[in-house]
Design an enzyme around this catalytic site. Sequence first.
Site, PDB file in Angstrom:
ATOM      1  N   LYS A  51      -1.668  -1.548  -3.846  1.00  0.00           N
ATOM      2  CA  LYS A  51      -2.626  -0.452  -3.924  1.00  0.00           C
ATOM      3  C   LYS A  51      -1.822   0.813  -4.174  1.00  0.00           C
ATOM      4  CE  LYS A  51      -5.996   2.239  -1.265  1.00  0.00           C
ATOM      5  NZ  LYS A  51      -6.704   2.395   0.038  1.00  0.00           N
ATOM      6  N   TYR A  77       0.860  -1.189   0.000  1.00  0.00           N
ATOM      7  CA  TYR A  77       0.000   0.000   0.000  1.00  0.00           C
ATOM      8  C   TYR A  77       0.890   1.232   0.000  1.00  0.00           C
ATOM      9  CZ  TYR A  77      -3.744   3.120   1.835  1.00  0.00           C
ATOM     10  OH  TYR A  77      -4.656   4.124   2.042  1.00  0.00           O
TER      11      TYR A  77
END
EC number: 4.3.3.7
Length: 299
Positions: free
Chosen positions: A167, A139
């Site tokens: 992400k 992330y």
Amino acid sequence: MPQPYPFGRVITAMITPFNAEGQVAYDIAQSLAVHLVEQGSDGLVICGTTGESPTLTWEEELQLFRAVKEAVGDRAAVIAGTGSNCTREAIAATQSAATLGLNGSLQVVPYYNKPPQEGLYAHFRAIAEACPDLPLMLYNIPGRTGQSLQPETVARLASLPNVVAIKAASGNVEEVSALRQLLPDSFAIYSGDDSLTLPMLAVGAQGVVSVASHLVGPQLQALIQAFEAGNVARAQQLHHQLYPLFKALFLTTNPIPVRAAMELLGWSIGLPRLPLVPASAEIRQALASCLTELGLYTA
């Protein structure tokens, strides 16, 4: 529909409901999780940024993981937000989550301490090796963490068998271009910004970790599937239709606006925990206008 990617196309970064006393409302979390799956979510991130992880205790997070997994079963991927800026804490949290039968873990770039790239590599590698049976999604969100995970570092991490996705929430489409060139096709890239889903799909992303899918999950599924089918005009039409809502959901710090939007739609999800505060009247009105335009709300 079988999912070609590790966690599907549309993953909702789920809000955490609270009751009137400010305690986690696990029953509402379960109802919300089921609703989101029924509205097109292939996966759910629990206790991420949108879930207010900084103000949840570890005991609350663990119980949320259990509750949501119990509610949705195998109908959607349940991804635990167990990242930390302390490697030992991230390992312990991820190992605990792995015992619950979850489908993956979201691992944020360590925040505040700003490790160099070699430190980021060592951090994520240590977590991956300590939890070999749990798929990990990296992330990258430098606007919150103060440090960016570079594509070259991601490529090194992608050689680890359980590091399967990222992400990408830097707001930088060029980052996705660089990632796609360096990574195998089996490694999934998810947009971390609803408004950049279509541009990132165009350069090699597979889906989105979404806030807007609380409200427009079917439309986001339709957008991605239209693009995959080569119907770019339809994908563009949906993007422009949803764009005002995408922007309204970030008029102030996430998840303040999406919580207000869900309240407008009748969900009793309580107030955000301090230091976050409820949405202003102006933001609520902007959200109401967007939802009305989309046919989702009537005052």
